[in-house]
Scaffold this motif. Structure first.
Motif, PDB file in Angstrom:
ATOM      1  N   TYR A   1      15.239   3.901   2.383  1.00  0.00           N
ATOM      2  CA  TYR A   1      14.856   2.491   2.545  1.00  0.00           C
ATOM      3  C   TYR A   1      14.015   2.327   3.805  1.00  0.00           C
ATOM      4  O   TYR A   1      12.998   1.612   3.801  1.00  0.00           O
ATOM      5  N   GLU A   2      14.387   3.010   4.910  1.00  0.00           N
ATOM      6  CA  GLU A   2      13.641   2.908   6.166  1.00  0.00           C
ATOM      7  C   GLU A   2      12.225   3.425   5.999  1.00  0.00           C
ATOM      8  O   GLU A   2      11.268   2.817   6.484  1.00  0.00           O
ATOM      9  N   GLU A   3      12.076   4.558   5.295  1.00  0.00           N
ATOM     10  CA  GLU A   3      10.738   5.119   5.127  1.00  0.00           C
ATOM     11  C   GLU A   3       9.848   4.185   4.337  1.00  0.00           C
ATOM     12  O   GLU A   3       8.662   4.026   4.636  1.00  0.00           O
ATOM     13  N   LEU A   4      10.410   3.545   3.305  1.00  0.00           N
ATOM     14  CA  LEU A   4       9.601   2.645   2.493  1.00  0.00           C
ATOM     15  C   LEU A   4       9.195   1.410   3.276  1.00  0.00           C
ATOM     16  O   LEU A   4       8.060   0.941   3.165  1.00  0.00           O
ATOM     17  N   THR A   5      10.109   0.865   4.089  1.00  0.00           N
ATOM     18  CA  THR A   5       9.818  -0.384   4.790  1.00  0.00           C
ATOM     19  C   THR A   5       9.012  -0.195   6.068  1.00  0.00           C
ATOM     20  O   THR A   5       8.273  -1.091   6.488  1.00  0.00           O
ATOM     21  N   THR A   6       9.156   0.950   6.695  1.00  0.00           N
ATOM     22  CA  THR A   6       8.470   1.164   7.980  1.00  0.00           C
ATOM     23  C   THR A   6       7.438   2.281   7.937  1.00  0.00           C
ATOM     24  O   THR A   6       6.635   2.413   8.859  1.00  0.00           O
ATOM     25  N   GLY A   7       7.492   3.112   6.893  1.00  0.00           N
ATOM     26  CA  GLY A   7       6.602   4.262   6.832  1.00  0.00           C
ATOM     27  C   GLY A   7       7.107   5.440   7.633  1.00  0.00           C
ATOM     28  O   GLY A   7       6.454   6.476   7.706  1.00  0.00           O
ATOM     29  N   ARG A   8       8.300   5.291   8.236  1.00  0.00           N
ATOM     30  CA  ARG A   8       8.871   6.348   9.062  1.00  0.00           C
ATOM     31  C   ARG A   8       9.842   7.193   8.247  1.00  0.00           C
ATOM     32  O   ARG A   8      10.899   6.713   7.852  1.00  0.00           O
TER      33      ARG A   8
ATOM     34  N   LEU B   1      13.192   0.316  -5.415  1.00  0.00           N
ATOM     35  CA  LEU B   1      11.947   1.085  -5.418  1.00  0.00           C
ATOM     36  C   LEU B   1      12.092   2.371  -4.600  1.00  0.00           C
ATOM     37  O   LEU B   1      11.588   3.431  -4.996  1.00  0.00           O
ATOM     38  N   ALA B   2      12.783   2.278  -3.440  1.00  0.00           N
ATOM     39  CA  ALA B   2      12.981   3.467  -2.611  1.00  0.00           C
ATOM     40  C   ALA B   2      13.759   4.533  -3.373  1.00  0.00           C
ATOM     41  O   ALA B   2      13.417   5.726  -3.325  1.00  0.00           O
ATOM     42  N   GLY B   3      14.793   4.098  -4.107  1.00  0.00           N
ATOM     43  CA  GLY B   3      15.577   5.050  -4.891  1.00  0.00           C
ATOM     44  C   GLY B   3      14.741   5.708  -5.972  1.00  0.00           C
ATOM     45  O   GLY B   3      14.840   6.931  -6.185  1.00  0.00           O
ATOM     46  N   ARG B   4      13.915   4.924  -6.672  1.00  0.00           N
ATOM     47  CA  ARG B   4      13.069   5.474  -7.728  1.00  0.00           C
ATOM     48  C   ARG B   4      12.021   6.444  -7.162  1.00  0.00           C
ATOM     49  O   ARG B   4      11.674   7.434  -7.808  1.00  0.00           O
ATOM     50  N   LEU B   5      11.529   6.133  -5.957  1.00  0.00           N
ATOM     51  CA  LEU B   5      10.474   6.956  -5.354  1.00  0.00           C
ATOM     52  C   LEU B   5      11.036   8.159  -4.593  1.00  0.00           C
ATOM     53  O   LEU B   5      10.280   9.032  -4.155  1.00  0.00           O
ATOM     54  N   GLY B   6      12.353   8.196  -4.416  1.00  0.00           N
ATOM     55  CA  GLY B   6      12.975   9.335  -3.745  1.00  0.00           C
ATOM     56  C   GLY B   6      12.773   9.347  -2.246  1.00  0.00           C
ATOM     57  O   GLY B   6      12.683  10.426  -1.644  1.00  0.00           O
ATOM     58  N   VAL B   7      12.679   8.162  -1.640  1.00  0.00           N
ATOM     59  CA  VAL B   7      12.555   8.069  -0.187  1.00  0.00           C
ATOM     60  C   VAL B   7      13.657   7.152   0.322  1.00  0.00           C
ATOM     61  O   VAL B   7      14.320   6.455  -0.447  1.00  0.00           O
TER      62      VAL B   7
ATOM     63  N   ARG C   1       0.834  -1.207   0.000  1.00  0.00           N
ATOM     64  CA  ARG C   1       0.000   0.000   0.000  1.00  0.00           C
ATOM     65  C   ARG C   1       0.871   1.260   0.000  1.00  0.00           C
ATOM     66  O   ARG C   1       0.535   2.262  -0.632  1.00  0.00           O
ATOM     67  N   ARG C   2       2.003   1.193   0.709  1.00  0.00           N
ATOM     68  CA  ARG C   2       2.898   2.346   0.762  1.00  0.00           C
ATOM     69  C   ARG C   2       3.508   2.627  -0.610  1.00  0.00           C
ATOM     70  O   ARG C   2       3.610   3.774  -1.049  1.00  0.00           O
ATOM     71  N   VAL C   3       3.923   1.549  -1.317  1.00  0.00           N
ATOM     72  CA  VAL C   3       4.484   1.717  -2.666  1.00  0.00           C
ATOM     73  C   VAL C   3       3.440   2.308  -3.600  1.00  0.00           C
ATOM     74  O   VAL C   3       3.722   3.233  -4.382  1.00  0.00           O
TER      75      VAL C   3
END
Length: 499
Positions: free
Chosen positions: A97-104, A89-95, A45-47
């Motif tokens: 790795y922690e933010e993508l995996t935890t939402g933080r 995916l985190a690199g492509r989305l500009g966030v 859902r976050r992705v």
């Protein structure tokens, strides 16, 4: 740093190295969020949300390493993403790795931590209302972003603010909510919330339940081998007050001894200062007033260094009590007035009226009964004689009064003093009403020593009135409360930690 302790063990000290390591471990293992079906769905859902916000198609997000079909199955929670895929995916989305995996988001977390620091500083200086306003804003943001750890820290802060302002129901609700958020954490992480709940019940006059909460946590800590010195010191220190109010003096003294033994293992000066305050109370009860004053001086020095103004006021309050016990009523009055003014200026409504009960006792003993009576009557929510609402002191709202559910021990003390004043001027009927009102308030609290004293006063009054059978009943009731203090209402003492 463990945020759940940020607003609990003291109002301004950092957590232990072990806590920080635990926090780092949680961040480093964030990819484990995909280990369960719920974690996989959350990441998916976050992705989807981040991709939509940035206007990417599934193909644009996937290329060049993955396919649109892979992104589609990931977003629907049907595939367990690898660390490599998440980093891509985190690199492509500009966030991160922690933010993508935890939402933080690290930026959001940093901003929340800075806000917590500001709130903690406001709470330490006694600006409870300002701190509560900031904390409510932080809680809304933490809840919106799903930051459970920060939410727990904020709730602990809100609970402490509510204790300062005397909103005991709100305080219990905040501490219970923090405890639920930390339900899966080790017990030492939950101890500040348990201590907060126990304190709220103590202030409400529910002494037995306060003891039960604290003793249960101590037993669980020791039985599980989690001999965390910070957690144990917090619990033993908190237990001293309900023990003393219940007349379980031996158990209070032992808690103080254990707290003193734990103190060298604790590097939190705010927690050590609180310990010295608690120990002083047991020393006062043993007549060791010089030692009690020295213990309070240590606490006062630490509070002044930390700029914790509300707790500093409590030191003045206790020093006033010590001087009253020693018969130095002039110094007692001076210290109590300092404490009252400090607490009133910080809007610590419940503590302010409790100090006023102590001050009224000193004024009565100095022969200024009219001043004492004028100070006491406004503190009670309703007149014991007419049942009509009365005005409140120093411009406080009606909620600042003492009731059976809010400051029952001090409400009983106020009625006791009013009974003494009425008795001294020969108004036996009013004195009896006040004594009976005090007994009614204290009966539900289990404050054995206070109840025994009231039964003696009531018995003496009834005997002078020629009502000998009623006087004997009062004396018998009082003797029942004096026998084996604490043993009739408390179970076995909690296990002691290895030292």
């Amino acid at each position: 740093m463990n945020l759940a302790r940020q607003l609990s063990y003291s109002r301004g000290e950092e957590g232990t190295v072990a806590e920080k390591s635990a926090g780092d471990g949680r961040a480093a293992g964030a990819a484990g969020a995909g280990a369960g079906a719920h974690g996989i769905a959350e990441i998916g859902r976050r992705v989807l949300r981040l991709r939509t916000e940035r206007g990417f198609t599934q193909r644009q997000l996937a290329e060049p390493a993955y396919t649109a079909a892979y992104v589609s199955t990931l977003e629907s929670g049907k595939v367990r993403p690898s660390e490599a895929a998440l980093r891509h995916l985190a690199g492509r989305l500009g966030v991160s790795y922690e933010e993508l995996t935890t939402g933080r988001s690290p930026r959001d977390a940093t901003r929340l931590r800075a806000g917590l620091t500001d709130a903690r500083r406001a709470l330490a200086t006694g600006a409870s209302e300002d701190a509560a306003k900031l904390l409510r804003e932080l809680h809304a943001e933490a809840e919106r972003r799903g930051f459970a750890e920060e939410r727990a820290a904020v709730l602990l802060g809100l609970g402490d603010c509510a204790l300062d302002t005397g909103e005991l129901t709100a305080a219990r609700d905040h501490f219970e909510a923090a405890e639920r958020l930390l339900a899966d954490e080790p017990l030492p992480r939950r101890v500040p919330a348990i201590r907060g709940r126990a304190t709220a019940h103590l202030l409400a006059g529910e002494l037995r339940y306060s003891c039960y909460l604290l003793e249960s946590a101590i037993d669980e800590l020791n039985a599980s081998g989690l001999h965390d010195p910070n957690a144990l010191l917090l619990l033993y220190t908190a237990a001293i007050a309900p023990y003393m109010d219940m007349g379980a003096h031996g158990r209070a003294v032992r808690a103080a001894e254990l707290a003193l033994a734990l103190a060298p293992s604790v590097d939190d000066p705010g927690l050590v200062a609180r310990m010295h305050r608690g120990v002083a109370r047991t020393l006062i009860a043993e007549g060791r007033t010089a030692e009690a004053d020295a213990s309070l001086a240590k606490a006062q020095e630490l509070y002044e260094q930390l700029r914790i103004h509300t707790d500093l006021a409590h030191c003045h309050w206790m020093r006033g009590y010590i001087h009253a016990q020693d018969g130095n009523l002039e110094r007692a009055e001076r210290e109590l007035r300092i404490a009252r003014d400090m607490l009133a200026s910080k809007r610590a409504a419940l503590f302010t009226v409790q100090v006023e009960v102590e001050l009224a006792d000193v004024l009565r003993r100095r022969g200024r009964t009219a001043e004492a009576e004028a100070l006491l009557l406004p503190l009670l929510a309703r007149s014991p004689v007419s049942g009509e609402a009365v005005a409140h002191a120093v411009g406080e709202p009606e909620a600042a009064g003492l009731t059976a559910e809010r400051g029952a021990v001090h409400a009983g003390g106020a009625h006791r003093l009013l009974g003494l004043i009425a008795d001294e001027r020969g108004d036996a009927e009013s004195a009896e009403e006040h004594y009976c009102a005090a007994l009614s308030l204290l009966e539900r609290t289990g404050a054995a020593g206070d109840m025994a004293d009231l039964c003696r006063l009531l018995g003496d009054l009834l005997r002078r009135e020629g009502r000998l059978e009623a006087a004997m009943d009062a004396y018998r009731t009082g003797l029942g409360h004096r026998a084996a203090p604490g043993t009739t209402t408390l179970g076995p003492a909690p296990a002691e930690p290895p030292m």
